[in-house]
Write a protein that holds these residues in place. Structure first.
Motif, PDB file in Angstrom:
ATOM      1  N   ILE A   7     -29.254  11.965  10.384  1.00 12.57           N
ATOM      2  CA  ILE A   7     -29.825  10.982   9.445  1.00 12.57           C
ATOM      3  C   ILE A   7     -28.728  10.403   8.547  1.00 12.57           C
ATOM      4  CG2 ILE A   7     -31.446  10.596   7.557  1.00 12.57           C
ATOM      5  CD1 ILE A   7     -32.861  11.106  10.144  1.00 12.57           C
ATOM      6  N   ARG A   8     -28.032  11.294   7.802  1.00 10.82           N
ATOM      7  CA  ARG A   8     -27.117  10.796   6.786  1.00 10.82           C
ATOM      8  C   ARG A   8     -25.911  10.082   7.382  1.00 10.82           C
ATOM      9  NH1 ARG A   8     -29.963  10.200   2.418  1.00 10.82           N
ATOM     10  NH2 ARG A   8     -28.030   9.141   1.819  1.00 10.82           N
ATOM     11  N   ARG A   9     -25.527  10.389   8.613  1.00  9.87           N
ATOM     12  CA  ARG A   9     -24.428   9.668   9.242  1.00  9.87           C
ATOM     13  C   ARG A   9     -24.686   8.164   9.200  1.00  9.87           C
ATOM     14  NH1 ARG A   9     -20.029  12.051   9.270  1.00  9.87           N
ATOM     15  NH2 ARG A   9     -19.202  13.240  11.039  1.00  9.87           N
ATOM     16  N   PHE A  10     -25.944   7.781   9.404  1.00 20.05           N
ATOM     17  CA  PHE A  10     -26.325   6.363   9.401  1.00 20.05           C
ATOM     18  C   PHE A  10     -26.605   5.868   7.981  1.00 20.05           C
ATOM     19  CE2 PHE A  10     -27.294   7.933  13.603  1.00 20.05           C
ATOM     20  CZ  PHE A  10     -26.950   6.902  14.459  1.00 20.05           C
ATOM     21  N   VAL A  11     -27.414   6.627   7.228  1.00 23.81           N
ATOM     22  CA  VAL A  11     -27.881   6.148   5.926  1.00 23.81           C
ATOM     23  C   VAL A  11     -26.727   5.963   4.946  1.00 23.81           C
ATOM     24  CG1 VAL A  11     -29.347   6.705   3.940  1.00 23.81           C
ATOM     25  CG2 VAL A  11     -30.153   7.178   6.269  1.00 23.81           C
ATOM     26  N   ASP A  12     -25.750   6.870   4.976  1.00 28.95           N
ATOM     27  CA  ASP A  12     -24.655   6.776   4.010  1.00 28.95           C
ATOM     28  C   ASP A  12     -23.718   5.613   4.279  1.00 28.95           C
ATOM     29  OD1 ASP A  12     -25.573   8.921   2.567  1.00 28.95           O
ATOM     30  OD2 ASP A  12     -24.261  10.388   3.505  1.00 28.95           O
ATOM     31  N   GLU A  13     -23.878   4.941   5.426  1.00 25.60           N
ATOM     32  CA  GLU A  13     -23.066   3.753   5.689  1.00 25.60           C
ATOM     33  C   GLU A  13     -23.603   2.520   4.963  1.00 25.60           C
ATOM     34  OE1 GLU A  13     -20.223   3.884   6.954  1.00 25.60           O
ATOM     35  OE2 GLU A  13     -20.316   5.924   7.754  1.00 25.60           O
ATOM     36  N   GLY A  14     -24.811   2.606   4.395  1.00 25.23           N
ATOM     37  CA  GLY A  14     -25.284   1.566   3.501  1.00 25.23           C
ATOM     38  C   GLY A  14     -26.179   0.511   4.119  1.00 25.23           C
ATOM     39  N   PRO A  15     -26.480  -0.557   3.359  1.00 23.87           N
ATOM     40  CA  PRO A  15     -27.458  -1.580   3.761  1.00 23.87           C
ATOM     41  C   PRO A  15     -27.130  -2.280   5.070  1.00 23.87           C
ATOM     42  CG  PRO A  15     -26.920  -1.770   1.420  1.00 23.87           C
ATOM     43  CD  PRO A  15     -25.963  -0.790   2.001  1.00 23.87           C
ATOM     44  N   LEU A  16     -25.849  -2.488   5.342  1.00 20.86           N
ATOM     45  CA  LEU A  16     -25.496  -3.163   6.592  1.00 20.86           C
ATOM     46  C   LEU A  16     -26.031  -2.389   7.796  1.00 20.86           C
ATOM     47  CD1 LEU A  16     -23.976  -5.270   8.295  1.00 20.86           C
ATOM     48  CD2 LEU A  16     -21.916  -3.845   8.059  1.00 20.86           C
ATOM     49  N   MET A  17     -25.935  -1.073   7.759  1.00 17.99           N
ATOM     50  CA  MET A  17     -26.430  -0.258   8.866  1.00 17.99           C
ATOM     51  C   MET A  17     -27.948  -0.350   8.963  1.00 17.99           C
ATOM     52  SD  MET A  17     -25.281   1.480  11.350  1.00 17.99           S
ATOM     53  CE  MET A  17     -23.594   1.520  10.770  1.00 17.99           C
ATOM     54  N   ALA A  18     -28.619  -0.420   7.818  1.00 15.76           N
ATOM     55  CA  ALA A  18     -30.083  -0.549   7.835  1.00 15.76           C
ATOM     56  C   ALA A  18     -30.491  -1.861   8.487  1.00 15.76           C
ATOM     57  CB  ALA A  18     -30.624  -0.471   6.408  1.00 15.76           C
ATOM     58  N   ASP A  19     -29.760  -2.919   8.162  1.00 15.15           N
ATOM     59  CA  ASP A  19     -30.076  -4.228   8.743  1.00 15.15           C
ATOM     60  C   ASP A  19     -29.873  -4.220  10.258  1.00 15.15           C
ATOM     61  OD1 ASP A  19     -30.599  -7.139   8.548  1.00 15.15           O
ATOM     62  OD2 ASP A  19     -28.494  -7.269   9.189  1.00 15.15           O
ATOM     63  N   LEU A  20     -28.791  -3.616  10.707  1.00 13.88           N
ATOM     64  CA  LEU A  20     -28.521  -3.562  12.145  1.00 13.88           C
ATOM     65  C   LEU A  20     -29.547  -2.710  12.880  1.00 13.88           C
ATOM     66  CD1 LEU A  20     -24.627  -3.223  12.039  1.00 13.88           C
ATOM     67  CD2 LEU A  20     -25.926  -5.184  12.894  1.00 13.88           C
ATOM     68  N   LEU A  21     -29.971  -1.603  12.265  1.00 15.05           N
ATOM     69  CA  LEU A  21     -30.997  -0.760  12.884  1.00 15.05           C
ATOM     70  C   LEU A  21     -32.321  -1.506  13.001  1.00 15.05           C
ATOM     71  CD1 LEU A  21     -30.186   2.662  11.178  1.00 15.05           C
ATOM     72  CD2 LEU A  21     -30.055   2.198  13.635  1.00 15.05           C
ATOM     73  N   SER A  22     -32.637  -2.302  11.988  1.00 12.76           N
ATOM     74  CA  SER A  22     -33.872  -3.098  12.047  1.00 12.76           C
ATOM     75  C   SER A  22     -33.809  -4.107  13.198  1.00 12.76           C
ATOM     76  CB  SER A  22     -34.093  -3.834  10.723  1.00 12.76           C
ATOM     77  OG  SER A  22     -34.298  -2.920   9.671  1.00 12.76           O
ATOM     78  N   GLN A  23     -32.646  -4.719  13.359  1.00 13.25           N
ATOM     79  CA  GLN A  23     -32.503  -5.659  14.469  1.00 13.25           C
ATOM     80  C   GLN A  23     -32.574  -4.944  15.818  1.00 13.25           C
ATOM     81  OE1 GLN A  23     -29.592  -8.787  14.286  1.00 13.25           O
ATOM     82  NE2 GLN A  23     -29.251  -8.450  12.090  1.00 13.25           N
ATOM     83  N   LEU A  24     -32.013  -3.756  15.879  1.00  9.80           N
ATOM     84  CA  LEU A  24     -32.057  -2.992  17.124  1.00  9.80           C
ATOM     85  C   LEU A  24     -33.499  -2.645  17.485  1.00  9.80           C
ATOM     86  CD1 LEU A  24     -30.411  -1.533  19.342  1.00  9.80           C
ATOM     87  CD2 LEU A  24     -30.443   0.501  17.880  1.00  9.80           C
ATOM     88  N   ARG A  25     -34.321  -2.357  16.490  1.00 10.73           N
ATOM     89  CA  ARG A  25     -35.728  -2.036  16.755  1.00 10.73           C
ATOM     90  C   ARG A  25     -36.450  -3.241  17.351  1.00 10.73           C
ATOM     91  NH1 ARG A  25     -39.411  -0.597  11.673  1.00 10.73           N
ATOM     92  NH2 ARG A  25     -38.604  -2.666  11.169  1.00 10.73           N
TER      93      ARG A  25
END
Length: 936
Positions: free
Chosen positions: A812-830
């Motif tokens: 979990i934290r490997r992704f979350v600690d990278e910040g908002p940019l990672m959240a945006d990319l994960l949303s696009q991947l979904r």
């Protein structure tokens, strides 16, 4: 990820029993006998009885005010066993923490069988005893007692070791109501009593209460000493001696039977030194010459018996003198009911020793040497070594020390005591003894910077070479060969050098060379050194980044580890296994193996084991895994426990790892102020360890992430400039960690092309070794670089692969600690096509971005405010700031232009006031209380 069966063994080891105690002086546990009729002091006995309801009783006054006599009389007034009393008579030889607590636990065990089994086991089983674990075990044992118990520590002024003061202070502040600790001392202990006083948990009897009253003085002089004095005479004596019992007794003895009251008044007018001189002439010199000789030459002995006195005096009739001296009331008290062991009154012994130094200074070393030889013959090695040192017979003392069996670096330890002896020897004497140099290096492995340990191990090798050359010459000339420097000893030296090179420097080449040399010389019976070589070989492979091969080497030694039944070595095996599985990305397997490591350490003793310091490693790994699974509060709790254990034992190699884990957790919880303190503490640990390999391996990436998140680009660039300026580290794994930190800096500086170029080689190396834990972080950085270059499809493709890799292990934290940019990319991947089995995990990741981090209050938050009950003085604060810079006691003394003993006293005060037990804890505690600026 590749799920391999590495054949880890899961059967828990059987608990082992504590090893037997070394011989202890039984007389130190005995209630001192009185050499004369005691004066009843009911008012003081009543005060002491009332003090039993408190945690502590302090009886503090100068020599000769009847402290020990009063307590012995008080204890004798108890009904048998109600309450039970554990008595320890201390002396200067008890300044080694292991010896001090061994006597304390033995006294408690004799008093209440079973009460000190756990802390005693803790003391014996640890490589570098964790005094926090000892403290915890003793408190837990005492808490289970329903009946009151008294522990008397007599002559506490003899204790000067800060570590003993620190733990005793902690003990007094956390004692259950069933134990009352009584201290008798000529000087107040060098730790703060402010908390006990504030809580009304201490009774203090001082000079004013202990002084003899006029009535008591009259009873003593008339009734005990049979002097015919008027009350006016007694009042005049009292006005001059002011209730000083020893002065009154010694002066009365000088005139007993023939002195006039006028003469007694004249001697009582002098100061203590004047009285000492008078007693020499009027007590000592009035004895027959043979009695004088006996008194003077046996005064060097803290305890004496017939056989020992005969050896020291080279005569056969000491028993007659002992009986005569006791009958003459010359301050010789029996220490046992059988009247085999005796001791002089400390005040009178000082007079005798001073006179001996004046009249026969050249005899003093010879007397100590004879005492040492007697003790050695009777297998009392501690006392033999101490007298040899006092005799300045350095070669004999060194020979005695060399008879102590060598032990591996994880074995139970007499290290502190042995180290204190070695430090009293001239350095040139130690440097000629390879065994002593090796013993000193081994004792320092965990607690000193590696450079200090390496200096000693180099001295060991040089001493071995010189001794071996001497032996070859003697063998060739005379046909005689006495192996002072056997090749097996060279094997032990090489084994320790290999361990240092692998553990602290990550130098695989040097490690393997030393291992090969060690294996050439070690014998089969030297199993501990053989296992040390295996550990070093594994560390060499780790430095190369090859964890799988490292674990295969450890597995090859598993059967021997189990056969020896050494649970500390088993815990080392499990720790390495946890690290290997974590690096392979197998978090669940790592968790299971970590539970096994904890189980091994926690089952050293049943039913309520203490917390051995080696638990800091599995607790740290458990916190690291929990953090990755986003269980932040649990992770924080475990990480703080790990740090506490590591600090208590001053396990310098762990502190890099432990503080880095706690920094990562604080980062995820967005506790920026706390993270800043942890970052500074990591810098402090780096200074005192001087191990760039450890710093790179454990914390350079987390430090870089913290600096960049806080916008401290200047600090991040200074770090990078320092790395470029220094010689490259020899460890590929450490250089890889530095490379990842540098990639983060490049991304912060908007240099994605440079970052991608550097990542290509990093990913290739980590992938070849199947270190998926590290590969995952590199992929996430690669994704961010692609996105910065507007290569969205490449970024999403790599992200899909990262998600698929991480899903089975729940990252979990490997992704979350990278910040908002990672959240945006994960949303696009979904929103795009991705593997169906990864969708639930993808949803979990996205939810984690929206959860507000919540921090559990830290131990620092729960601690007292900077307004300490007993504030630090200006000088103590100066010393504290120098401690934070990693300065040694000698360096602080040189800086402040004061004596080394003065600095030791200041350090003891600092530890006590901050309620910690060592320098590392003091710096951490002071930082949490705001004593340091942001730059310190």
């Amino acid at each position: 990820m590749n799920h391999k069966d590495h054949g880890y063994h899961s059967n828990p080891p059987e608990p082992i029993l504590c090893p037997p105690l070394d011989s202890l002086l039984a007389t130190k546990f005995l209630l001192p006998a009185s050499s004369h009729e005691l004066i009843a002091r009911p008012h003081l006995l009543a005060l002491l009885n009332a003090g039993l309801r408190q945690r502590a009783i302090l009886v503090s006054a100068a020599a000769g005010f009847g402290k020990t006599t009063l307590l012995a009389s008080w204890v004798r007034s108890f009904a048998p066993g109600h309450p039970p009393v554990a008595w320890v008579s201390l002396d200067a030889s008890d300044n080694a923490p292991v010896q001090f607590w061994t006597y304390v636990f033995t006294a408690l065990q004799q008093c209440q069988p079973g009460i000190s089994t756990l802390p005693f086991a803790t003391l014996l089983e640890m490589p570098q005893p964790s005094w926090q674990a000892v403290h915890t075990a003793l408190i837990n044992s005492l808490a289970r007692q329903s009946e009151p118990l008294v522990l008397v520590l007599d002559n506490y002024e003899e204790i000067t070791e800060p570590a003993i003061h620190g733990l005793l202070s902690l003990l007094l502040n956390h004692l259950p109501p069933t134990l009352c600790v009584v201290l008798t001392t000529r000087t107040d202990p060098p730790f703060s009593l402010a908390r006990l006083r504030a809580q009304a948990q201490i009774l203090e009897l001082r000079t004013e209460q202990l002084r003899a009253t006029s009535e008591e003085m009259a009873t003593f002089l008339r009734g005990v000493m049979n002097l015919r004095l008027s009350m006016q005479n007694i009042q005049e004596v009292d006005a001059r001696l002011q209730g000083w019992w020893a002065g009154m007794q010694l002066a009365a003895l000088a005139f007993k039977g023939k002195a006039s009251p006028k003469n007694l008044l004249q001697v009582s007018q002098g100061s203590q030194p004047a009285l000492f001189e008078y007693l020499v002439h009027e007590v000592l010199l009035r004895q027959p010459e043979q009695v004088q000789t006996f008194l003077l030459r046996t005064s060097i002995l803290p305890r004496l018996c017939n056989s020992l006195s005969n050896a020291v005096l080279e005569q056969q009739d000491s028993q007659l003198f002992l009986e005569e001296v006791e009958r003459a009331n010359l301050f010789l008290s029996p220490l046992d009911e059988q009247r085999q062991w005796y001791a002089y009154h400390p005040f009178f012994a000082e007079v005798l020793c001073a006179r001996l130094e004046q009249t026969a200074p050249t005899e003093v070393p010879l007397l100590h040497l004879r005492a040492s030889q007697w003790y050695a013959t009777h297998q009392m090695h501690n006392e033999a070594i101490q007298h040899a040192l006092q005799a300045h017979e350095w070669s004999w003392a060194a020979t005695l020390m060399e008879q102590i069996p060598s032990q591996h670096i994880w074995s139970r330890s007499r290290d502190a005591l042995l180290r204190s002896w070695i430090e009293q020897l001239p350095r040139e004497v130690v440097r000629e003894r390879p065994r002593l140099c090796l013993a000193e290096a081994s004792s320092l492995f965990w607690i000193a910077p590696p450079g200090v340990t390496e200096d000693w191990i180099r001295d060991a090798r040089s001493a071995w070479t010189r001794a071996h050359q001497r032996e070859e010459q003697i063998d060739g000339e005379q046909g005689i060969y006495k192996p002072e420097a056997p090749t097996a000893l060279l094997g032990e030296i090489a084994a320790l050098q290999a361990t240092i090179a692998g553990f602290y420097h990550g130098d695989a080449g040097a490690t393997q060379a030393f291992c090969q040399e060690a294996q050439t010389h070690l014998k089969e019976r030297q199993w501990a050194a053989q296992l040390q070589v295996t550990f070093a070989q594994a560390r060499a492979n780790i430095a190369e980044g090859d964890f799988e091969h490292a674990m295969q080497q450890m597995q090859a030694a598993w059967n021997r580890i189990r056969a020896e039944g050494d649970q500390k070595l088993e815990s080392i095996y499990w720790r390495e296994a946890v690290w290997e599985r974590t690096m392979a990305g197998q978090l669940h397997q790592a968790w299971q193996l970590n539970q096994q490591a904890i189980h091994v350490l926690q089952t050293i003793e049943e039913p309520l084991p203490p917390l051995p310091p080696l638990l800091c490693w599995p607790y740290g790994y458990q916190a690291k895994i929990l953090h990755e699974w986003n269980r932040l509060e649990e992770a924080q709790c475990l990480a703080e426990q790990a740090i506490q254990l590591g600090e208590q034992a001053e396990m310098l190699a762990f502190l890099h790892f432990g503080y880095a884990v706690l920094l990562r957790i604080a980062f995820s919880q967005e506790r920026w102020e706390e993270a800043g303190k942890l970052s500074q503490q990591l810098i402090y640990v780096g200074r005192i360890t001087s191990s760039p390999y450890s710093a790179a391996l454990w914390n350079c990436v987390d430090q870089m992430r913290f600096w960049l998140t806080c916008g401290d680009l200047a600090q991040a660039r200074r770090w990078a400039a320092d790395i470029r300026r220094e010689a490259p580290l020899v460890s590929p794994l450490a250089r890889e960690k530095q490379g990842v930190a540098f990639v983060r800096l490049l991304l912060a500086e908007s240099q994605p092309e440079h970052a991608l170029h550097l990542l290509l080689s990093l990913i290739e190396g980590a992938t070849a070794r199947q270190r998926w834990y590290d590969v995952l972080e590199m992929w996430l950085l690669q994704i961010q670089a692609y996105e910065m270059l507007q290569q969205r499809q490449e970024a999403l493709a790599r992200l899909a692969r990262a998600v698929h890799l991480s899903a089975p292990e729940g990252y979990i934290r490997r992704f979350v600690d990278e910040g908002p940019l990672m959240a945006d990319l994960l949303s696009q991947l979904r929103g795009q096509e991705c593997q169906e089995e990864d969708l639930p995990y993808l949803e979990t990741l996205l939810r984690a971005f929206h959860q507000q981090p919540r921090a559990q209050s830290t131990s620092q938050d729960r601690g007292p405010s900077p307004m300490l009950l007993d504030p630090l003085s200006t000088r103590e604060q100066e010393v504290l700031h120098l401690l934070a810079r990693g300065a040694s006691n000698q360096e602080i003394a040189d800086t402040l232009v004061v004596a080394l003993d003065t600095i030791k006293h200041h350090v003891s005060n600092i530890l006590s006031k901050l309620e910690v037990s060592n320098r590392t804890q003091a710096v951490a505690r002071a930082r949490s209380l705001g004593f340091f600026s942001a730059e310190e």
